[in-house]
Design an enzyme around this catalytic site. Structure first.
Site, PDB file in Angstrom:
ATOM      1  N   ASP A  63       0.825  -1.204   0.000  1.00 53.49           N
ATOM      2  CA  ASP A  63       0.000   0.000   0.000  1.00 53.49           C
ATOM      3  C   ASP A  63       0.860   1.255   0.000  1.00 53.49           C
ATOM      4  O   ASP A  63       2.050   1.222   0.304  1.00 53.49           O
ATOM      5  CB  ASP A  63      -0.903   0.040   1.245  1.00 53.49           C
ATOM      6  CG  ASP A  63      -1.958  -1.055   1.234  1.00 53.49           C
ATOM      7  OD1 ASP A  63      -1.970  -1.840   0.285  1.00 53.49           O
ATOM      8  OD2 ASP A  63      -2.758  -1.098   2.183  1.00 53.49           O
ATOM      9  N   ARG A  64       0.229   2.372  -0.294  1.00 54.80           N
ATOM     10  CA  ARG A  64       0.889   3.671  -0.260  1.00 54.80           C
ATOM     11  C   ARG A  64       1.465   3.949   1.133  1.00 54.80           C
ATOM     12  O   ARG A  64       0.789   3.771   2.147  1.00 54.80           O
ATOM     13  CB  ARG A  64      -0.124   4.759  -0.620  1.00 54.80           C
ATOM     14  CG  ARG A  64       0.414   6.178  -0.539  1.00 54.80           C
ATOM     15  CD  ARG A  64      -0.625   7.167  -1.039  1.00 54.80           C
ATOM     16  NE  ARG A  64      -1.921   6.931  -0.422  1.00 54.80           N
ATOM     17  CZ  ARG A  64      -3.086   7.104  -1.038  1.00 54.80           C
ATOM     18  NH1 ARG A  64      -3.105   7.463  -2.305  1.00 54.80           N
ATOM     19  NH2 ARG A  64      -4.225   6.895  -0.412  1.00 54.80           N
TER      20      ARG A  64
END
Length: 350
Positions: A63-64
């Site tokens: 994920d970011r």
């Protein structure tokens, strides 16, 4: 110099990057953009703008803002003595290539990975019982740690995690994943806070799955969701699950245990050098120091826990309920809390 198929391990922090994957449309910093640029400038791949090198594959797409100490990448590139140092000279300090190994022509870092090991580090006050006020001086007792451990065991096994990913479809087989084990480590002190680490091993994970798994357990512990909401979220109906911050999530290891026994593999087991392990440990020290300092200074998890009552945790995504959570509704009825009117549900794209 001819290119050859290799695999390399990387260790990198995630806080400066919007995503691991390269995206030329945005021009914003990504991990892969930094790596491809360094590979090109060092001469490991041809061209001024490397783009995606031939046969490129990564073990996991995180994920970011999520960090990785054990990301594994496979691709075709030129290799020579000192190539690791040459590439690292062109990388920022928070991204390191740790080691490079030869692999068979059919190797694919993503498809041949047997399992991924993640850790999630957070302050223990996130697991304080509902009857206790969230406090920076909270200490997790052994009995409470075992209760938290048992809540996490609901995830072990093969389940559909459509409620734990943005826009997850309960009818999609892609949402079915196998979680092998989850452990809750003993707490420790850092920067005046008590922390614990959740260790999660699985065959693979859908987008945001681990962060939502952690978020749901925190919600149950804090009373923002009923205890039954956790196993219910693994059922067919899609329920709202909170996404815990990305700060504490780290990809620790990509495992290739079955590779050594593959009849087409002439290179043996995929192992990394002692020097590579030392590089990863140095990056781990810096990363944990950042997590501890950020939690102490900015209260990332404190803010997440504080906002849980204002979310529709554990309720069906299509629910028309006028209030956010069961506890939030109860507090509103007694005049002890203000709960904002319901807004249309939005999945976080992370």
């Amino acid at each position: 110099m001819h290119s050859r198929l290799v695999t390399y391990s990387t260790a990198r922090g995630g806080r400066r990057y919007i995503a691991p994957a390269a995206d030329r449309r945005t021009g914003l910093p990504t991990v892969e953009a930094e790596l491809f640029g360094a590979l090109s400038r060092s001469g490991a791949v041809a061209g001024d703008d490397a783009g995606y090198p031939p046969h490129y594959s990564r073990a996991s797409r995180t994920d970011r803002g999520v960090s990785a100490l054990g990301q594994v990448v496979s691709m075709r590139m030129r290799v020579w003595d000192g190539v690791i140092d040459e590439i690292n000279c062109h990388l920022p300090d928070d991204i390191r290539i740790c080691d490079i190994r030869r692999v068979p022509p059919s190797f694919n870092a993503q498809k041949l990975c047997d399992g991924r090991l993640y850790s999630y580090t957070l302050p223990t006050f996130a697991f304080a019982p509902m009857c206790e006020t969230v406090s920076l001086v909270y200490r997790l007792t052994e009995s409470r740690r075992q209760e938290v451990y048992q809540l996490f065991q609901n995830y072990v096994g093969v389940h559909s995690f459509h409620s734990f990913s943005p826009k997850g479809d309960p009818d999609s087989q892609k949402m079915t994943r196998r979680v092998m084990s989850i452990d809750v480590a003993e707490p420790y002190l850092a920067h005046g806070l008590e922390f614990t680490t959740i260790w999660v091993k699985g065959a693979s994970f859908v987008l945001s799955q681990i962060r939502r798994m952690v978020g749901m357990v925190v919600a149950v512990c804090r009373g923002a969701a009923a205890p039954d909401a956790l196993p219910d979220a693994l059922g067919y109906q899609r329920l709202c699950t909170p996404t815990a911050p990305g700060l504490g999530l780290v990809l620790r290891q990509a495992q290739y245990d079955s590779l050594a026994a593959a009849p087409w593999n002439v290179h043996g087991a995929l192992t990394w050098s002692a020097e590579a392990t030392a590089v990863a440990r140095r990056q781990e020290t810096l990363l944990l120091r950042h997590i501890h300092r950020t939690e102490a200074d900015s209260g990332v998890t404190f803010d997440f826990v504080d906002k849980l009552l204002h979310n529709r945790v554990g309720l069906p995504v299509t629910s028309s309920s006028s209030y956010r959570s069961p506890l939030g509704y109860a507090l509103l009825q007694t005049g002890r809390a203000w709960v904002a009117p319901l807004e249309p549900h939005r999945d976080e794209d992370s």
